[in-house]
Design an enzyme around this catalytic site. Structure first.
Site, PDB file in Angstrom:
ATOM      1  N   ASP A  28     -44.537 -35.987  49.256  1.00  0.00           N
ATOM      2  CA  ASP A  28     -46.090 -35.581  49.685  1.00  0.00           C
ATOM      3  C   ASP A  28     -46.159 -33.975  49.266  1.00  0.00           C
ATOM      4  O   ASP A  28     -45.296 -33.203  49.930  1.00  0.00           O
ATOM      5  CB  ASP A  28     -46.548 -35.884  51.157  1.00  0.00           C
ATOM      6  CG  ASP A  28     -47.721 -36.395  51.188  1.00  0.00           C
ATOM      7  OD1 ASP A  28     -48.537 -36.035  50.585  1.00  0.00           O
ATOM      8  OD2 ASP A  28     -48.067 -37.218  51.943  1.00  0.00           O
ATOM      9  N   HIS A  64     -52.211 -29.675  44.396  1.00  0.00           N
ATOM     10  CA  HIS A  64     -52.218 -30.320  45.808  1.00  0.00           C
ATOM     11  C   HIS A  64     -50.965 -31.302  45.990  1.00  0.00           C
ATOM     12  O   HIS A  64     -50.520 -31.593  47.030  1.00  0.00           O
ATOM     13  CB  HIS A  64     -53.469 -31.122  46.189  1.00  0.00           C
ATOM     14  CG  HIS A  64     -54.601 -29.971  46.317  1.00  0.00           C
ATOM     15  ND1 HIS A  64     -55.086 -29.825  47.451  1.00  0.00           N
ATOM     16  CD2 HIS A  64     -55.483 -29.641  45.348  1.00  0.00           C
ATOM     17  CE1 HIS A  64     -56.112 -29.064  47.515  1.00  0.00           C
ATOM     18  NE2 HIS A  64     -56.289 -28.814  46.033  1.00  0.00           N
TER      19      HIS A  64
END
Ligand code: GDG
Length: 496
Positions: free
Chosen positions: A366, A158
């Protein structure tokens, strides 16, 4: 159809008793997949006990079978607070300065992955496919293979996969990467992460090559591809019409009469660029005295990983910084930054997004960033807000119609704010439509189906030995990833 076993560090399916809105969109999507494939969700219970017993706690929550196990305090400290959150998280977010290279953390990480494998083993049936999530569990497939598991196992990361030069700062980097080759499929958020991974493999592992659409290294073969995660756009559109969302929307609008609200929603994490963001906002206040009273920033930042020192330090710095900015720019009846360290229900959040004229989503790094997508999904098509997005969020690859900024530059943040708040309706609508089409098309269901279809996989191509070795280039694998995606898209169409 084979069952799906999902493994993640924490297990949190939607619990109707707590109301749907306490659960994240990702958890809802995985729970929906588990219902569809009648599978099991396995992970840590979030609790510690004096001694590890391996006792499984099985529950059925809203049609999903959940199996959790408790950990010992030392395991929790070394595996979770240690290797996961003090080593891999900072390093993979390019924060070598915050990375702890402590041998006991690595040992705890391996130990817990071994314990998880032993506990999970009895639950795995021959036809099951296993989908393991995130950086806490990279060695889990290796441990399962050691116990004789031959099922298809996939892994999805992720967070970003960092550049080669960063990975090699990790004392056991080879071991970590080799563990990934015990998976059949390795999924990344972006092509950039995929390429960084391949870059590592081709420069560090002698004899690494591409073969039949996969990567061969350490004497093993795995496929690797990018699967950008999405949100449940439909569910968000539904949430925004809920009573709770409307109430919050009305309250926000009443509080920001004559003012435009800019919103930020992030876990309180150093990767999210919160300090840089408020400094950018301060720059905006400084540069635009005429607009000062017309804008306010609502920053929702629920406290996260508070046992880790770097997070406590960050919180202290932000409290000070925001206090200073508010002190300098507030009036008797106006505070420029509202700093809120608690979390809200998803439906309330939908109302907040809808009431905001712009969102500042400016992480320094991110993997993807779901807030950017949720903000777009919650907008009013007739009068949409503007997304200001960091070029270092994985989401920036898909969301090109956002105002893309370098989060390290206060000037760029300030300029983007000025542009967002003065943007005419036609441009706002055009940009939003473009963004929304993507958010809707590449949603969380497409992500999940793409991954599971790819993991379920195609039959192996015969004649492996006869194949000419493919030159080991990053480019050829990039094509592989695209081919994989195209095939997944086809499979989706056929199913539809
Ligand atoms: C990791 C990767 C990747 C936040 N505050 C509240 C709340 N949230 C929800 C948001 C969003 C989620 O948390 C945060 O997701 P992000 O994607 O922004 O970031 P991470 O937590 O760091 O997630 C990231 C993601 O995994 C998925 O692969 O995109 O890059 O770092 O859904 O809405 N939810 C509620 N109240 C809050 O106050 N209910």
């Amino acid at each position: 159809m084979s069952r799906l076993i999902v493994v993640s560090n924490r297990v949190n399916p939607p619990n109707p008793a707590e109301g749907e809105s306490s659960t994240g969109g990702l958890a809802m999507a995985l729970a929906a997949a588990l219902r569809e494939y009648s599978g099991i969700w396995f992970g840590w219970s979030g609790k510690t006990v004096p001694e590890f017993t391996g006792q499984l706690n099985m529950q059925r929550i809203d049609g999903v079978t959940v199996a959790t196990v408790d950990l010992e305090e030392t395991d929790y400290q070394e595996y979770y607070n240690g290797y996961a959150n003090k080593t891999l998280w900072p390093l993979f977010h390019y924060r070598v300065d915050l990375t702890a290279y402590d041998r006991s953390f690595g040992q705890g990480y391996d130990r817990v992955n071994r314990l998880f494998a032993q506990t999970l083993l009895p639950l795995i049936e021959p036809d099951d496919i296993v989908w393991i999530h995130d950086y806490h569990l990279i060695p889990l497939a290796r441990e399962l293979r050691r116990l004789g598991v031959t099922n298809r196992i996939g892994f999805f990361l992720h967070i970003p996969w960092p550049a080669h030069q960063l990975v090699v700062t990790l004392p056991r980097h080879r071991q970590l990467v080799e563990a990934l080759f015990d998976y059949d499929l390795i999924g990344f958020q972006t092509e950039e992460s995929l390429q960084a991974f391949e870059g590592y493999v081709f420069s560090e592992v002698e004899g690494a090559k591409t073969d039949r659409g996969g990567l061969v290294a350490f004497g093993k073969r795995a496929r690797a591809a990018a699967f950008p995660i999405g949100v449940d756009a439909q569910d968000f559109a539904r949430l925004v019409r809920s009573d709770a969302a409307r109430k919050v929307y009305d309250r926000m609008m009443a509080h920001s009469v004559f003012r435009k609200m800019v919103v930020g929603v992030d876990r309180l994490d150093y990767s999210k660029g919160l300090e840089e963001r408020v400094i950018g906002f301060e720059r905006f206040l400084h540069d635009h005295p005429d607009l000062r009273r017309e804008v306010m920033l609502l920053q929702i930042a629920p406290i996260s990983r508070d046992e880790v020192e770097a997070y406590q330090d960050l919180r202290g710095r932000l409290d000070g910084l925001i206090g200073r900015i508010n002190g300098a720019y507030a009036e008797m009846d106006f505070t420029p930054i509202r700093w809120v360290n608690r979390s809200y229900r998803r439906d309330e959040l939908a109302g907040v997004y809808r009431a905001s004229k712009a969102a500042l989503v400016t992480p320094l790094r991110d993997g993807m960033n779901l807030v950017a997508k949720e903000f777009v999904a919650a907008q009013d098509p007739e009068d949409p807000g503007v997304l200001i997005l960091s070029r270092f969020a994985g989401a920036a690859r898909q969301m090109k119609a956002a105002l893309i900024v370098n989060p390290n530059s206060p000037e760029e943040i300030s300029d983007a704010l000025e542009r967002a708040l003065s943007m005419d309706l036609v441009e706002r609508q055009r940009r939003w439509r473009d963004l929304f089409d993507n958010v809707q098309r590449e949603d969380v269901t497409a992500w999940r189906d793409d991954f599971v279809t790819a993991l379920r996989g195609e039959p192996e191509t015969p004649d492996a030995e006869d194949d000419e070795p493919t030159p080991s280039t990053v480019q050829s694998l990039d094509v592989t990833a695209k081919a994989l995606k195209a095939r997944n898209a086809e499979a989706r169409e056929v199913r539809a």
